[in-house]
Design a protein around this motif. Structure first.
Motif: not given
Length: 299
Positions: A278-299
């Motif tokens: 399908l010529a699919w190329t993921p372009t967004h950040q990986g899981l650990i980078a996403d976790l390190d952004e901090g939004h998973y840990f907001s109240a």
């Protein structure tokens, strides 16, 4: 295309609606509540009222569409112990929509899963699981079999974590467990692997499947083949400022509850065939980078 989307106000479905509209498609979203209907309308889509048990409504909406993407699932009852009931409802809904599409060569794309597909080995798209191995695998196989009846059916096998800002799935559950327990944990040596994909990359894959996946295609929504659970636990530890520990596999259910057996699975998966097809190329950040952004840990 006029596309009927179930789960249109959900985690993946809402991203898919935006993806489809941006690509120039018209979208009709299934909504079972006033809140869901308002969200679908606000996104710019039309509303078709009903739920997964409203089989006549599903048949009608599918019949009036140029294609269907089915992302809804009764997660509320699946997570409270009646997974079989949720899977049965899913199968009935797909059968109703598939019946409306038979002989038309119109697409029917469903969401399926990868966790536990081929434990301990890298699962590829050409791996055909035993339909009796799990209720959802049976549903997937019956959906793909509609290809022989004039339906351009395909299944997107999603990574266990479809991550991103606003996620209330597995990752947010693990974060809450760590917060409640006072430490972040993994099982044994933490070497077992979970594939991952960003929500927006998953939405893009569903659109590509709708537009051009060959009939009978099994597709893999995988950006990262396997992130070890120890690395996941360490990222959660950093995000919460808590220690990280190994716990014995026998203590998985006591510590993690319902997610314990799942978190111990080694379930890596490849998406090489899907990317080429399908010529699919993921372009967004990986899981650990996403976790390190901090939004998973907001109240």
């Amino acid at each position: 295309m006029r596309v009927f989307v179930t789960g249109a106000s959900g985690w993946i479905g809402s991203a898919l609606v935006a993806e489809l509209l941006a690509a120039g498609h018209d979208v009709v979203g299934l909504a079972r509540s006033d809140t869901s209907a308002a969200a679908v309308t606000a996104a710019g889509a039309q509303v078709h009222r009903g739920g997964l048990d409203d089989l006549d409504a599903l048949h009608q909406a599918a019949a009036g569409s140029d294609g269907v993407v089915h992302t809804a699932f009764k997660h509320d009852i699946a997570f409270t112990g009646d997974f079989q009931g949720a899977a049965d409802a899913d199968q009935r809904a797909i059968e109703a929509m598939g019946e409306a599409l038979k002989g038309s060569d119109r697409p029917l794309v469903i969401a399926s899963g990868l966790l536990g597909l081929r434990p301990g080995a890298v699962a590829t798209e050409d791996f055909s699981p035993d339909p009796s191995s799990s209720p959802r695998m049976g549903t997937e196989q019956r959906t793909l079999a509609l290809a022989s009846q004039g339906v351009r059916s395909s299944a997107v096998r999603l990574s266990p974590t479809v991550h991103g800002d606003g996620d209330h799935g597995f990752m947010s559950t693990l974060v809450q467990i760590a917060r409640d327990r006072g430490f972040s944990a993994y099982l044994g040596d933490g070497a077992n692997r979970w594939p991952a994909v960003h929500r927006l990359d998953a939405a893009h894959l569903f659109r590509l499947a709708l537009e051009k996946a060959p009939a009978g295609s099994a597709l893999h929504g995988v950006s990262e083949e396997g992130v070890t659970t120890r690395v996941i636990a360490e990222a959660i530890s950093r995000g919460l400022g808590l220690p990280v520990r190994s716990i014995a596999p026998d203590d998985a259910e006591r510590h993690f509850g319902w997610i314990g057996a799942l978190f111990g699975m080694d379930s890596p998966a490849s998406s090489a065939i899907t990317r080429d097809l399908l010529a699919w190329t993921p372009t967004h950040q990986g899981l650990i980078a996403d976790l390190d952004e901090g939004h998973y840990f907001s109240a």
